[in-house]
Design a protein around this motif. Structure first.
Motif, PDB file in Angstrom:
ATOM      1  N   SER A   1      12.749  -3.525  -2.825  1.00  0.00           N
ATOM      2  CA  SER A   1      12.597  -4.623  -1.875  1.00  0.00           C
ATOM      3  C   SER A   1      12.420  -4.110  -0.442  1.00  0.00           C
ATOM      4  CB  SER A   1      13.809  -5.551  -1.962  1.00  0.00           C
ATOM      5  OG  SER A   1      13.649  -6.650  -1.117  1.00  0.00           O
ATOM      6  N   LEU A   2      13.351  -3.281   0.004  1.00  0.00           N
ATOM      7  CA  LEU A   2      13.296  -2.764   1.369  1.00  0.00           C
ATOM      8  C   LEU A   2      12.771  -1.336   1.458  1.00  0.00           C
ATOM      9  CD1 LEU A   2      16.664  -4.170   2.739  1.00  0.00           C
ATOM     10  CD2 LEU A   2      14.365  -5.064   3.106  1.00  0.00           C
ATOM     11  N   GLY A   3      12.564  -0.681   0.329  1.00  0.00           N
ATOM     12  CA  GLY A   3      12.041   0.684   0.348  1.00  0.00           C
ATOM     13  C   GLY A   3      13.081   1.722   0.706  1.00  0.00           C
ATOM     14  N   ARG A   4      14.326   1.434   0.451  1.00  0.00           N
ATOM     15  CA  ARG A   4      15.383   2.370   0.835  1.00  0.00           C
ATOM     16  C   ARG A   4      16.166   2.857  -0.370  1.00  0.00           C
ATOM     17  NH1 ARG A   4      16.981  -1.309   5.859  1.00  0.00           N
ATOM     18  NH2 ARG A   4      15.375  -0.607   7.273  1.00  0.00           N
ATOM     19  N   ASP A   5      17.078   2.068  -0.878  1.00  0.00           N
ATOM     20  CA  ASP A   5      18.025   2.532  -1.882  1.00  0.00           C
ATOM     21  C   ASP A   5      17.353   2.955  -3.198  1.00  0.00           C
ATOM     22  OD1 ASP A   5      20.109   2.050  -0.106  1.00  0.00           O
ATOM     23  OD2 ASP A   5      20.335  -0.020  -0.773  1.00  0.00           O
ATOM     24  N   ARG A   6      16.726   2.018  -3.875  1.00  0.00           N
ATOM     25  CA  ARG A   6      16.125   2.348  -5.166  1.00  0.00           C
ATOM     26  C   ARG A   6      14.918   3.270  -5.007  1.00  0.00           C
ATOM     27  NH1 ARG A   6      15.636  -3.668  -7.289  1.00  0.00           N
ATOM     28  NH2 ARG A   6      15.746  -4.042  -5.054  1.00  0.00           N
ATOM     29  N   ALA A   7      14.121   3.061  -3.973  1.00  0.00           N
ATOM     30  CA  ALA A   7      12.986   3.965  -3.718  1.00  0.00           C
ATOM     31  C   ALA A   7      13.484   5.366  -3.386  1.00  0.00           C
ATOM     32  CB  ALA A   7      12.116   3.422  -2.586  1.00  0.00           C
ATOM     33  N   GLY A   8      14.563   5.469  -2.636  1.00  0.00           N
ATOM     34  CA  GLY A   8      15.156   6.761  -2.318  1.00  0.00           C
ATOM     35  C   GLY A   8      15.683   7.459  -3.563  1.00  0.00           C
ATOM     36  N   LEU A   9      16.286   6.700  -4.472  1.00  0.00           N
ATOM     37  CA  LEU A   9      16.757   7.266  -5.734  1.00  0.00           C
ATOM     38  C   LEU A   9      15.581   7.758  -6.568  1.00  0.00           C
ATOM     39  CD1 LEU A   9      19.022   7.884  -7.727  1.00  0.00           C
ATOM     40  CD2 LEU A   9      18.826   5.523  -8.566  1.00  0.00           C
ATOM     41  N   PHE A  10      14.510   6.988  -6.621  1.00  0.00           N
ATOM     42  CA  PHE A  10      13.292   7.398  -7.337  1.00  0.00           C
ATOM     43  C   PHE A  10      12.822   8.747  -6.797  1.00  0.00           C
ATOM     44  CE2 PHE A  10       9.405   6.168  -9.697  1.00  0.00           C
ATOM     45  CZ  PHE A  10       8.520   7.099  -9.203  1.00  0.00           C
ATOM     46  N   LYS A  11      12.770   8.878  -5.486  1.00  0.00           N
ATOM     47  CA  LYS A  11      12.323  10.107  -4.837  1.00  0.00           C
ATOM     48  C   LYS A  11      13.196  11.293  -5.252  1.00  0.00           C
ATOM     49  CE  LYS A  11      12.028  11.963  -0.188  1.00  0.00           C
ATOM     50  NZ  LYS A  11      13.306  12.615  -0.146  1.00  0.00           N
ATOM     51  N   LYS A  12      14.514  11.103  -5.258  1.00  0.00           N
ATOM     52  CA  LYS A  12      15.433  12.183  -5.635  1.00  0.00           C
ATOM     53  C   LYS A  12      15.249  12.593  -7.096  1.00  0.00           C
ATOM     54  CE  LYS A  12      18.979  11.124  -2.253  1.00  0.00           C
ATOM     55  NZ  LYS A  12      20.300  10.597  -1.986  1.00  0.00           N
ATOM     56  N   ILE A  13      15.030  11.619  -7.956  1.00  0.00           N
ATOM     57  CA  ILE A  13      14.830  11.915  -9.381  1.00  0.00           C
ATOM     58  C   ILE A  13      13.546  12.704  -9.570  1.00  0.00           C
ATOM     59  CG2 ILE A  13      14.366  10.900 -11.657  1.00  0.00           C
ATOM     60  CD1 ILE A  13      16.201   8.528 -10.720  1.00  0.00           C
ATOM     61  N   VAL A  14      12.473  12.281  -8.911  1.00  0.00           N
ATOM     62  CA  VAL A  14      11.188  12.981  -9.041  1.00  0.00           C
ATOM     63  C   VAL A  14      11.315  14.417  -8.524  1.00  0.00           C
ATOM     64  CG1 VAL A  14       8.799  13.043  -8.206  1.00  0.00           C
ATOM     65  CG2 VAL A  14       9.778  10.900  -9.005  1.00  0.00           C
ATOM     66  N   GLU A  15      11.985  14.590  -7.387  1.00  0.00           N
ATOM     67  CA  GLU A  15      12.183  15.940  -6.834  1.00  0.00           C
ATOM     68  C   GLU A  15      12.962  16.820  -7.803  1.00  0.00           C
ATOM     69  OE1 GLU A  15      14.179  14.629  -3.250  1.00  0.00           O
ATOM     70  OE2 GLU A  15      12.585  15.550  -2.059  1.00  0.00           O
ATOM     71  N   ALA A  16      14.014  16.289  -8.407  1.00  0.00           N
ATOM     72  CA  ALA A  16      14.850  17.059  -9.323  1.00  0.00           C
ATOM     73  C   ALA A  16      14.124  17.363 -10.625  1.00  0.00           C
ATOM     74  CB  ALA A  16      16.146  16.304  -9.611  1.00  0.00           C
ATOM     75  N   GLU A  17      13.290  16.440 -11.054  1.00  0.00           N
ATOM     76  CA  GLU A  17      12.606  16.578 -12.345  1.00  0.00           C
ATOM     77  C   GLU A  17      11.441  17.544 -12.276  1.00  0.00           C
ATOM     78  OE1 GLU A  17      12.333  16.047 -16.313  1.00  0.00           O
ATOM     79  OE2 GLU A  17      13.918  15.354 -14.998  1.00  0.00           O
ATOM     80  N   ASN A  18      10.771  17.591 -11.155  1.00  0.00           N
ATOM     81  CA  ASN A  18       9.575  18.420 -11.045  1.00  0.00           C
ATOM     82  C   ASN A  18       9.697  19.313  -9.823  1.00  0.00           C
ATOM     83  OD1 ASN A  18       6.975  19.453 -10.697  1.00  0.00           O
ATOM     84  ND2 ASN A  18       6.127  17.728 -11.841  1.00  0.00           N
ATOM     85  N   LYS A  19      10.005  20.563 -10.050  1.00  0.00           N
ATOM     86  CA  LYS A  19      10.249  21.511  -8.954  1.00  0.00           C
ATOM     87  C   LYS A  19       8.984  21.842  -8.165  1.00  0.00           C
ATOM     88  CE  LYS A  19      14.552  21.853  -9.992  1.00  0.00           C
ATOM     89  NZ  LYS A  19      15.506  21.066  -9.307  1.00  0.00           N
ATOM     90  N   GLU A  20       7.817  21.437  -8.649  1.00  0.00           N
ATOM     91  CA  GLU A  20       6.557  21.729  -7.952  1.00  0.00           C
ATOM     92  C   GLU A  20       6.270  20.738  -6.832  1.00  0.00           C
ATOM     93  OE1 GLU A  20       3.626  21.722 -11.010  1.00  0.00           O
ATOM     94  OE2 GLU A  20       4.429  23.509 -11.974  1.00  0.00           O
ATOM     95  N   ILE A  21       7.182  19.823  -6.612  1.00  0.00           N
ATOM     96  CA  ILE A  21       6.941  18.779  -5.619  1.00  0.00           C
ATOM     97  C   ILE A  21       7.156  19.309  -4.213  1.00  0.00           C
ATOM     98  CG2 ILE A  21       7.901  16.642  -4.720  1.00  0.00           C
ATOM     99  CD1 ILE A  21       7.882  15.583  -7.399  1.00  0.00           C
ATOM    100  N   GLU A  22       6.241  18.949  -3.356  1.00  0.00           N
ATOM    101  CA  GLU A  22       6.358  19.251  -1.930  1.00  0.00           C
ATOM    102  C   GLU A  22       6.608  17.939  -1.200  1.00  0.00           C
ATOM    103  OE1 GLU A  22       2.913  21.041  -0.188  1.00  0.00           O
ATOM    104  OE2 GLU A  22       2.644  22.329  -1.912  1.00  0.00           O
ATOM    105  N   LEU A  23       7.385  18.014  -0.143  1.00  0.00           N
ATOM    106  CA  LEU A  23       7.601  16.831   0.671  1.00  0.00           C
ATOM    107  C   LEU A  23       6.898  17.017   1.997  1.00  0.00           C
ATOM    108  CD1 LEU A  23      11.362  16.104   0.117  1.00  0.00           C
ATOM    109  CD2 LEU A  23       9.416  15.040  -0.972  1.00  0.00           C
ATOM    110  N   ARG A  24       6.347  15.934   2.490  1.00  0.00           N
ATOM    111  CA  ARG A  24       5.734  15.988   3.812  1.00  0.00           C
ATOM    112  C   ARG A  24       5.922  14.648   4.486  1.00  0.00           C
ATOM    113  NH1 ARG A  24       1.252  15.039   0.432  1.00  0.00           N
ATOM    114  NH2 ARG A  24      -0.016  13.327   1.162  1.00  0.00           N
ATOM    115  N   ASN A  25       6.078  14.691   5.799  1.00  0.00           N
ATOM    116  CA  ASN A  25       6.173  13.452   6.573  1.00  0.00           C
ATOM    117  C   ASN A  25       4.768  12.892   6.751  1.00  0.00           C
ATOM    118  OD1 ASN A  25       8.930  13.410   7.004  1.00  0.00           O
ATOM    119  ND2 ASN A  25       8.766  14.797   8.726  1.00  0.00           N
ATOM    120  N   GLN A  26       4.680  11.599   6.708  1.00  0.00           N
ATOM    121  CA  GLN A  26       3.379  10.955   6.899  1.00  0.00           C
ATOM    122  C   GLN A  26       3.077  10.800   8.351  1.00  0.00           C
ATOM    123  OE1 GLN A  26       1.396   8.622   4.538  1.00  0.00           O
ATOM    124  NE2 GLN A  26       1.881  10.126   3.009  1.00  0.00           N
TER     125      GLN A  26
END
Length: 168
Positions: free
Chosen positions: A143-168
């Motif tokens: 809904s707000l792009g914070r809690d559940r979206a943030g959890l999704f991001k953490k799961i994806v990062e943990a699941e796939n070590k090839e992920i890079e993060l970048r600020n938009q």
């Protein structure tokens, strides 16, 4: 002082105060429930990308204007974390999103997550699978792009070590 003034008023005046308060509260609740973008002054401006084949952008519920923008920017779809049991807003918002996305030929991947009150095991398993198999550009939101979206991001990062993060 307001309470003292209220207690000294006649019955009719008290009813007017109560009616006004109820209308104000109901109106605010409806507005913020069905227009979550009003509450979202700070967007989560982080993307997670995998081998340049997959990009996940995170943010709040996308209105029609945002969905059009995503289509123009070449997004393949939207990952919605809205849950039909978060009433009254999320079922309505999800159905609206699906209808608009269909007209734009944008895929909607629904991975419903209950905020704060569930372990969301089934949803987490779906997110892990998506992290390993997805190809393309996806906008991920709750809904707000914070809690559940943030959890999704953490799961994806943990699941796939090839992920890079970048600020938009």
């Amino acid at each position: 002082k307001v309470l003292k003034s209220y207690l000294n008023k006649e019955k009719v005046s008290k009813q007017i105060y109560i009616a006004f308060a109820l209308i104000s509260i109901s109106g605010s609740l409806a507005l913020f429930t069905f227009k979550p973008e009003i509450l979202n002054a700070n967007k989560l401006d982080i993307s997670a990308s995998k081998n340049e084949n997959t990009t996940f952008e995170f943010g709040p519920y996308p209105d029609e204007e945002k969905l059009n923008q995503l289509k123009k920017e070449g997004y393949d779809g939207v990952v919605s974390l809205l849950h039909p049991l978060v009433v009254p807003a999320e079922p309505v918002l999800l159905n609206k999103e699906i209808k608009i996305a269909k007209t734009l030929d944008l895929k909607v991947i629904s991975i419903p997550m209950l905020p704060w009150i569930s372990e969301n095991e089934e949803s987490i398993a779906k997110i892990k699978k998506l992290a390993q198999t997805a190809k393309g550009k996806y906008y991920v939101h709750c809904s707000l792009g914070r809690d559940r979206a943030g959890l999704f991001k953490k799961i994806v990062e943990a699941e796939n070590k090839e992920i890079e993060l970048r600020n938009q």
